[in-house]
Motif scaffolding. Structure first.
Motif, PDB file in Angstrom:
ATOM      1  N   GLN A  64       2.291  56.299  29.374  1.00  0.00           N
ATOM      2  CA  GLN A  64       3.498  57.081  30.043  1.00  0.00           C
ATOM      3  C   GLN A  64       2.820  57.571  31.632  1.00  0.00           C
ATOM      4  N   ASP A  65       1.427  57.803  31.692  1.00  0.00           N
ATOM      5  CA  ASP A  65       0.958  58.076  33.194  1.00  0.00           C
ATOM      6  C   ASP A  65      -0.174  56.910  33.546  1.00  0.00           C
ATOM      7  N   ALA A  66       0.340  55.726  32.975  1.00  0.00           N
ATOM      8  CA  ALA A  66      -0.769  54.729  33.254  1.00  0.00           C
ATOM      9  C   ALA A  66      -0.467  54.010  34.704  1.00  0.00           C
ATOM     10  N   SER A  67      -1.324  53.483  35.308  1.00  0.00           N
ATOM     11  CA  SER A  67      -0.890  52.656  36.551  1.00  0.00           C
ATOM     12  C   SER A  67      -0.472  51.350  36.316  1.00  0.00           C
ATOM     13  N   ARG A  68       0.048  51.200  37.371  1.00  0.00           N
ATOM     14  CA  ARG A  68       0.718  49.413  37.092  1.00  0.00           C
ATOM     15  C   ARG A  68      -0.218  48.380  36.537  1.00  0.00           C
ATOM     16  N   GLU A  69      -1.376  48.456  37.244  1.00  0.00           N
ATOM     17  CA  GLU A  69      -2.367  47.568  36.636  1.00  0.00           C
ATOM     18  C   GLU A  69      -2.688  47.850  35.265  1.00  0.00           C
ATOM     19  N   ASP A  70      -2.745  49.072  34.674  1.00  0.00           N
ATOM     20  CA  ASP A  70      -3.225  49.502  33.169  1.00  0.00           C
ATOM     21  C   ASP A  70      -2.115  48.882  32.434  1.00  0.00           C
ATOM     22  N   THR A  71      -0.984  48.840  32.800  1.00  0.00           N
ATOM     23  CA  THR A  71       0.362  48.129  32.137  1.00  0.00           C
ATOM     24  C   THR A  71       0.545  46.986  32.099  1.00  0.00           C
ATOM     25  N   ARG A  72       0.162  46.260  33.337  1.00  0.00           N
ATOM     26  CA  ARG A  72       0.358  44.928  33.380  1.00  0.00           C
ATOM     27  C   ARG A  72      -0.925  44.060  32.706  1.00  0.00           C
ATOM     28  N   SER A  73      -1.997  44.675  32.754  1.00  0.00           N
ATOM     29  CA  SER A  73      -3.115  43.758  32.004  1.00  0.00           C
ATOM     30  C   SER A  73      -2.806  43.317  30.625  1.00  0.00           C
ATOM     31  N   PRO A  74      -2.208  44.478  29.820  1.00  0.00           N
ATOM     32  CA  PRO A  74      -2.383  43.934  28.434  1.00  0.00           C
ATOM     33  C   PRO A  74      -1.087  42.865  28.189  1.00  0.00           C
ATOM     34  N   ALA A  75      -0.179  43.047  29.026  1.00  0.00           N
ATOM     35  CA  ALA A  75       0.869  41.864  29.081  1.00  0.00           C
ATOM     36  C   ALA A  75       0.245  40.309  29.570  1.00  0.00           C
ATOM     37  N   TYR A  76      -0.490  40.278  30.482  1.00  0.00           N
ATOM     38  CA  TYR A  76      -1.035  39.067  30.760  1.00  0.00           C
ATOM     39  C   TYR A  76      -2.553  38.860  30.718  1.00  0.00           C
ATOM     40  N   GLY A  77      -3.140  39.667  29.739  1.00  0.00           N
ATOM     41  CA  GLY A  77      -4.290  39.352  29.322  1.00  0.00           C
ATOM     42  C   GLY A  77      -5.586  39.225  30.107  1.00  0.00           C
ATOM     43  N   ASP A  78      -5.272  40.411  31.138  1.00  0.00           N
ATOM     44  CA  ASP A  78      -6.321  40.486  32.191  1.00  0.00           C
ATOM     45  C   ASP A  78      -6.602  39.426  33.053  1.00  0.00           C
ATOM     46  N   ARG A  79      -5.488  38.259  32.852  1.00  0.00           N
ATOM     47  CA  ARG A  79      -5.514  37.162  33.833  1.00  0.00           C
ATOM     48  C   ARG A  79      -4.603  37.410  35.265  1.00  0.00           C
ATOM     49  N   LEU A  80      -5.312  37.005  36.400  1.00  0.00           N
ATOM     50  CA  LEU A  80      -4.666  37.334  37.567  1.00  0.00           C
ATOM     51  C   LEU A  80      -4.098  35.890  38.176  1.00  0.00           C
TER      52      LEU A  80
END
Length: 80
Positions: A64-80
């Motif tokens: 609910q109050d997570a940053s964009r990076e916090d919600t993105r990381s699980p979806a991409y497995g912390d890969r950039l």
């Protein structure tokens, strides 16, 4: 190009009256009206995205109050 169009008598009489009053021809009036209708329809016909919603209940409480990076990381497995 010549073509034949059936127009109700009352509408034709009214169109002829308007053309006379405006000092134009019936042909010009019909052409203007047709262009106007086509332009209006072209403006309102846009691409509509297909509905791609899925079932669920929105964000999980921890997101609910997570940053964009916090919600993105699980979806991409912390890969950039």
């Amino acid at each position: 190009m010549k073509t034949t169009v059936d127009i109700p008598d009352g509408l034709l009489r009214e169109a002829r009256q308007v053309a006379r009053a405006e000092g134009t021809t019936l042909r010009s009036l019909v052409e203007e009206g047709l262009r106007s209708v086509l332009a209006r329809r072209a403006q309102r016909e846009g691409y509509r995205l297909p509905d791609a919603t899925v079932g669920g209940h929105g964000l999980q409480p921890q997101a609910q109050d997570a940053s964009r990076e916090d919600t993105r990381s699980p979806a991409y497995g912390d890969r950039l």
